[in-house]
Design a protein around this motif. Structure first.
Motif, PDB file in Angstrom:
ATOM      1  N   VAL A  17      70.011 119.256 -52.621  1.00 13.76           N
ATOM      2  CA  VAL A  17      69.777 119.997 -51.387  1.00 13.76           C
ATOM      3  C   VAL A  17      68.551 120.888 -51.563  1.00 13.76           C
ATOM      4  CG1 VAL A  17      72.241 119.989 -50.819  1.00 13.76           C
ATOM      5  CG2 VAL A  17      71.283 121.934 -52.043  1.00 13.76           C
ATOM      6  N   GLY A  18      68.073 121.431 -50.460  1.00 16.87           N
ATOM      7  CA  GLY A  18      66.913 122.319 -50.484  1.00 16.87           C
ATOM      8  C   GLY A  18      66.183 122.253 -49.163  1.00 16.87           C
ATOM      9  N   ARG A  19      65.333 123.213 -48.924  1.00 16.11           N
ATOM     10  CA  ARG A  19      64.553 123.237 -47.690  1.00 16.11           C
ATOM     11  C   ARG A  19      63.643 122.016 -47.623  1.00 16.11           C
ATOM     12  NH1 ARG A  19      62.592 129.606 -47.970  1.00 16.11           N
ATOM     13  NH2 ARG A  19      64.679 130.524 -47.834  1.00 16.11           N
ATOM     14  N   ASN A  20      63.307 121.597 -46.418  1.00 19.06           N
ATOM     15  CA  ASN A  20      62.338 120.521 -46.259  1.00 19.06           C
ATOM     16  C   ASN A  20      61.030 120.915 -46.940  1.00 19.06           C
ATOM     17  OD1 ASN A  20      64.078 118.920 -44.766  1.00 19.06           O
ATOM     18  ND2 ASN A  20      63.335 119.657 -42.793  1.00 19.06           N
ATOM     19  N   GLY A  21      60.473 119.980 -47.690  1.00 21.76           N
ATOM     20  CA  GLY A  21      59.208 120.257 -48.376  1.00 21.76           C
ATOM     21  C   GLY A  21      59.355 120.742 -49.797  1.00 21.76           C
ATOM     22  N   THR A  22      60.591 120.871 -50.307  1.00 22.56           N
ATOM     23  CA  THR A  22      60.771 121.354 -51.681  1.00 22.56           C
ATOM     24  C   THR A  22      60.741 120.231 -52.705  1.00 22.56           C
ATOM     25  OG1 THR A  22      63.181 121.310 -51.354  1.00 22.56           O
ATOM     26  CG2 THR A  22      62.061 123.427 -51.050  1.00 22.56           C
ATOM     27  N   GLY A  23      60.685 118.965 -52.259  1.00 22.85           N
ATOM     28  CA  GLY A  23      60.515 117.877 -53.209  1.00 22.85           C
ATOM     29  C   GLY A  23      61.746 117.050 -53.496  1.00 22.85           C
ATOM     30  N   LYS A  24      62.692 116.995 -52.540  1.00 21.71           N
ATOM     31  CA  LYS A  24      63.936 116.249 -52.795  1.00 21.71           C
ATOM     32  C   LYS A  24      63.661 114.748 -52.948  1.00 21.71           C
ATOM     33  CE  LYS A  24      65.960 117.838 -49.045  1.00 21.71           C
ATOM     34  NZ  LYS A  24      64.926 118.761 -48.540  1.00 21.71           N
ATOM     35  N   THR A  25      62.896 114.182 -52.003  1.00 24.31           N
ATOM     36  CA  THR A  25      62.563 112.756 -52.111  1.00 24.31           C
ATOM     37  C   THR A  25      61.661 112.504 -53.304  1.00 24.31           C
ATOM     38  OG1 THR A  25      62.823 112.417 -49.724  1.00 24.31           O
ATOM     39  CG2 THR A  25      61.487 110.817 -50.908  1.00 24.31           C
ATOM     40  N   THR A  26      60.772 113.440 -53.612  1.00 24.42           N
ATOM     41  CA  THR A  26      59.927 113.309 -54.798  1.00 24.42           C
ATOM     42  C   THR A  26      60.768 113.227 -56.067  1.00 24.42           C
ATOM     43  OG1 THR A  26      58.100 114.500 -53.747  1.00 24.42           O
ATOM     44  CG2 THR A  26      58.107 114.428 -56.150  1.00 24.42           C
ATOM     45  N   LEU A  27      61.847 114.009 -56.121  1.00 31.80           N
ATOM     46  CA  LEU A  27      62.734 113.953 -57.285  1.00 31.80           C
ATOM     47  C   LEU A  27      63.337 112.554 -57.427  1.00 31.80           C
ATOM     48  CD1 LEU A  27      64.210 115.227 -59.641  1.00 31.80           C
ATOM     49  CD2 LEU A  27      65.916 116.121 -58.033  1.00 31.80           C
ATOM     50  N   LEU A  28      63.735 111.946 -56.313  1.00 29.13           N
ATOM     51  CA  LEU A  28      64.249 110.575 -56.381  1.00 29.13           C
ATOM     52  C   LEU A  28      63.164 109.619 -56.860  1.00 29.13           C
ATOM     53  CD1 LEU A  28      66.555 110.136 -53.250  1.00 29.13           C
ATOM     54  CD2 LEU A  28      67.088 111.045 -55.519  1.00 29.13           C
ATOM     55  N   ASP A  29      61.906 109.842 -56.431  1.00 26.99           N
ATOM     56  CA  ASP A  29      60.788 109.004 -56.896  1.00 26.99           C
ATOM     57  C   ASP A  29      60.650 109.079 -58.418  1.00 26.99           C
ATOM     58  OD1 ASP A  29      60.164 108.277 -54.299  1.00 26.99           O
ATOM     59  OD2 ASP A  29      58.582 109.775 -54.076  1.00 26.99           O
ATOM     60  N   LEU A  30      60.814 110.287 -58.961  1.00 32.16           N
ATOM     61  CA  LEU A  30      60.692 110.468 -60.406  1.00 32.16           C
ATOM     62  C   LEU A  30      61.836 109.776 -61.140  1.00 32.16           C
ATOM     63  CD1 LEU A  30      59.694 114.251 -60.480  1.00 32.16           C
ATOM     64  CD2 LEU A  30      58.205 112.311 -60.951  1.00 32.16           C
ATOM     65  N   ILE A  31      63.040 109.906 -60.607  1.00 33.02           N
ATOM     66  CA  ILE A  31      64.204 109.299 -61.250  1.00 33.02           C
ATOM     67  C   ILE A  31      64.091 107.781 -61.236  1.00 33.02           C
ATOM     68  CG2 ILE A  31      66.701 108.993 -61.076  1.00 33.02           C
ATOM     69  CD1 ILE A  31      66.836 111.837 -59.911  1.00 33.02           C
ATOM     70  N   SER A  32      63.637 107.220 -60.102  1.00 34.54           N
ATOM     71  CA  SER A  32      63.564 105.765 -59.957  1.00 34.54           C
ATOM     72  C   SER A  32      62.383 105.152 -60.693  1.00 34.54           C
ATOM     73  CB  SER A  32      63.476 105.393 -58.474  1.00 34.54           C
ATOM     74  OG  SER A  32      62.250 105.864 -57.916  1.00 34.54           O
ATOM     75  N   GLY A  33      61.407 105.984 -61.056  1.00 35.74           N
ATOM     76  CA  GLY A  33      60.203 105.462 -61.691  1.00 35.74           C
ATOM     77  C   GLY A  33      59.101 105.121 -60.718  1.00 35.74           C
ATOM     78  N   ASP A  34      59.300 105.413 -59.431  1.00 32.45           N
ATOM     79  CA  ASP A  34      58.261 105.161 -58.429  1.00 32.45           C
ATOM     80  C   ASP A  34      57.103 106.150 -58.537  1.00 32.45           C
ATOM     81  OD1 ASP A  34      59.683 103.045 -57.395  1.00 32.45           O
ATOM     82  OD2 ASP A  34      60.700 104.253 -55.882  1.00 32.45           O
ATOM     83  N   ARG A  35      57.311 107.198 -59.312  1.00 33.50           N
ATOM     84  CA  ARG A  35      56.279 108.226 -59.465  1.00 33.50           C
ATOM     85  C   ARG A  35      56.391 108.806 -60.871  1.00 33.50           C
ATOM     86  NH1 ARG A  35      55.131 113.079 -55.155  1.00 33.50           N
ATOM     87  NH2 ARG A  35      53.922 114.464 -56.490  1.00 33.50           N
ATOM     88  N   ALA A  36      55.240 109.140 -61.460  1.00 33.65           N
ATOM     89  CA  ALA A  36      55.231 109.755 -62.786  1.00 33.65           C
ATOM     90  C   ALA A  36      55.206 111.273 -62.648  1.00 33.65           C
ATOM     91  CB  ALA A  36      54.011 109.283 -63.571  1.00 33.65           C
ATOM     92  N   PRO A  37      55.876 111.996 -63.533  1.00 36.50           N
ATOM     93  CA  PRO A  37      55.864 113.459 -63.448  1.00 36.50           C
ATOM     94  C   PRO A  37      54.496 114.027 -63.803  1.00 36.50           C
ATOM     95  CG  PRO A  37      56.973 112.749 -65.456  1.00 36.50           C
ATOM     96  CD  PRO A  37      56.691 111.502 -64.673  1.00 36.50           C
ATOM     97  N   ALA A  38      54.155 115.156 -63.204  1.00 35.51           N
ATOM     98  CA  ALA A  38      52.912 115.841 -63.556  1.00 35.51           C
ATOM     99  C   ALA A  38      52.996 116.390 -64.970  1.00 35.51           C
ATOM    100  CB  ALA A  38      52.638 116.967 -62.563  1.00 35.51           C
TER     101      ALA A  38
END
Length: 522
Positions: free
Chosen positions: A32-53
């Motif tokens: 959970v979290g406010r819109n824009g805090t990175g919830k979908t981005t976190l799923l991208d990191l978990i799935s491997g669709d995105r690399a962490p900074a």
């Protein structure tokens, strides 16, 4: 799955979250979290669709993901969504006598049975495998994606707003499949009924990630305690700043008095020069030490105050106030008299009878595809009935789930002035400020707004004009809002004195805004 010291940033360099440490196993985790805090981005990191900074992500099992509707490939068939097109084509080649040795070796003759069982489990029994998935409704596509997850059987599944656009039966189905899933799950959602089934909640904020053991109810209780503690700590920090400044002033005044006394003694000439010089040096050193001490104490107090303000900002809830309408309790608001909608294509609705008197609140309910939005369009005057009469007796406004009365190319100021042509620039700025769009925020482009900001802006535009509506018609208003925005809208509508007609599958929302009765379409 383990995330160690993970950071994520937007393309322009803004940090979404930093130093995130999280382990994921067989438990159900709600994000959970406010819109824009990175919830979908976190799923991208978990799935491997995105690399962490920064940091690292370690995976020790298979992962499957159900995406938001906007991220789904539009050109797949039902079999394609299920990941079965190649396997079915292989079977067709074998049955046509065109199969290769590899086809025969890889053929799965249990596949069709498993596909039928997976579709039946999500309420899509008999769905044609060759059908274009783009022709399915949003709810049907979500059910299909759930069936695909069932077939994959991953160790960890990721779901991004899985109950958006689903009716009550669909929401119950998602909850049921999660409850019986043998592996782990990570769910981004604002659906409080679904979050109550989680084993823990992870809240993302600009200050980082906080992990709460237990479901949504325990999370909400902890949040209330944290808000109270944060407000208390802020009050203490504010008093400490004032006290530190007063103490520094007191010390400075005391030193000034001592210096005046010393100077008067020195002027009498009865003190040896060496002793007088030593006292002057001692006074100067003492004064410098006190100045350094006061500065350090002031700096510490200001840092504590800044930290307390940050903490309050993280846990403080948004607050909205809708202007009073003065709607009389006996005023006729809306009348539907034997109304029928019979479109050339789509569902026939009616006959429907409905009367609203005074500040009544009515929910239009029913399964997906039963015509709820069509009925709202009729009430709002966007459609004409095929039969029957519609009577509207008070000013009204309709807000759909996308707040489409706003235009992406406008700023908020421009949108307010377009919808309230008699208002001045000052009127627009004052109206938007009441809905938390202050100063430069009022000049933001509509296209850049989050779902919660967009609904808040739409409410500002329709509720603060020269003739505010006494009837609000709302179509799935919570679909694109985060939890904080939902709670703010709930509180505002619950305290409002106007009439409401609402379509929503969110039972918590309907209870919070005190619905008087329901009109169900089947």
């Amino acid at each position: 799955m383990t995330l160690s010291g993970v950071a994520a940033r937007t393309p322009d360099g803004r940090t979404l979250f930093d130093n995130l440490n999280l382990s994921l196993g067989r438990e159900r985790t709600g994000i959970v979290g406010r819109n824009g805090t990175g919830k979908t981005t976190l799923l991208d990191l978990i799935s491997g669709d995105r690399a962490p900074a920064e940091g690292s992500v370690a995976r020790a099992g298979s992962i499957a993901r159900l995406r938001q509707e906007a991220d789904r490939a539009p050109d797949l068939t039902v079999a394609g969504v299920l990941g079965a097109e190649a396997a079915l084509a292989r079977q067709q080649r074998i049955l046509a006598g065109e199969g290769t040795a590899d086809d025969l070796a890889e053929a799965d003759w249990t596949l069709e049975t498993r596909l039928e069982e997976a579709l039946a489990a999500v309420g899509l029994r008999g769905l044609a495998l060759g059908r274009d998935a783009a022709t399915l409704s949003g709810g049907e596509r979500t059910r299909l994606e759930l069936a695909a997850l069932e077939l994959v059987g991953a160790d960890l599944i990721l779901l991004d707003e899985p109950t958006n656009h689903l009716d009550e039966a669909g929401r119950a189905l998602v909850a049921e499949r999660l409850a019986t899933w043998p592996g782990g799950s990570v769910v981004v959602s604002h659906d409080r009924a679904l979050l109550r089934r989680m084993d823990r909640i992870v809240e993302l904020s600009p200050l980082g990630a906080a992990v709460y053991g237990g479901n949504y109810e325990l999370y909400a209780e902890r949040q209330a305690v944290e808000r109270e503690a944060a407000e208390h700590d802020l009050a203490v920090a504010e008093r400490a700043v004032v006290r530190t400044a007063a103490e520094a002033q007191r010390r400075a005044e005391s030193k000034a008095r001592r210096d005046r006394v010393g100077r008067r003694k020195g002027m009498k000439g009865d003190m040896p020069k060496m002793l007088r010089d030593a006292k002057i040096e001692q006074a100067e050193q003492s004064g410098a030490s006190q100045v350094r001490l006061a500065a350090k104490q002031a700096e510490d107090a200001e840092q504590a105050l800044a930290a307390a303000r940050d903490r309050v900002e993280r846990v403080r809830r948004m607050s909205l106030t809708l202007p009073a309408t003065g709607l009389a309790a006996v005023r006729q608001v809306l009348t539907l008299d034997r109304v029928v909608v019979a479109p050339a294509k789509g569902v026939r609705i009616g006959p429907v009878d409905l009367r609203l008197i005074g500040p009544e609140r009515v929910a239009i309910t029913g399964p997906n595809g039963s015509g709820k939005t069509t009925l709202l369009d009729l009430i709002a005057g966007r459609l004409e009935p095929s039969e029957g009469q519609v009577g509207r007796s008070v000013p009204m406004a309709m807000l759909d789930q996308h707040a489409s009365i706003l235009r992406d190319e406008e700023t908020l100021i421009e949108a307010w002035q377009r919808l309230n042509p008699g208002g001045t620039l000052n009127d627009a700025q004052a109206a938007l400020a009441r809905f938390l769009f202050r100063n430069v925020e009022a000049h933001k482009s509509v296209a850049t707004l989050s779902g919660g900001e967009r609904l808040r802006a739409a409410l500002a535009c329709v509720m603060t004009g020269p003739e505010p509506p006494q009837l609000l018609v709302l179509d799935e208003p919570t679909n694109h809002l985060d939890l904080e925005a939902i709670e703010a809208v709930e509180a505002a509508l619950a305290a409002w004195d106007g009439a409401l007609v609402v379509v929503s599958h969110d039972r918590d929302f309907l209870n919070a805004i005190r619905i008087d009765r329901e009109l169900r379409l089947d």
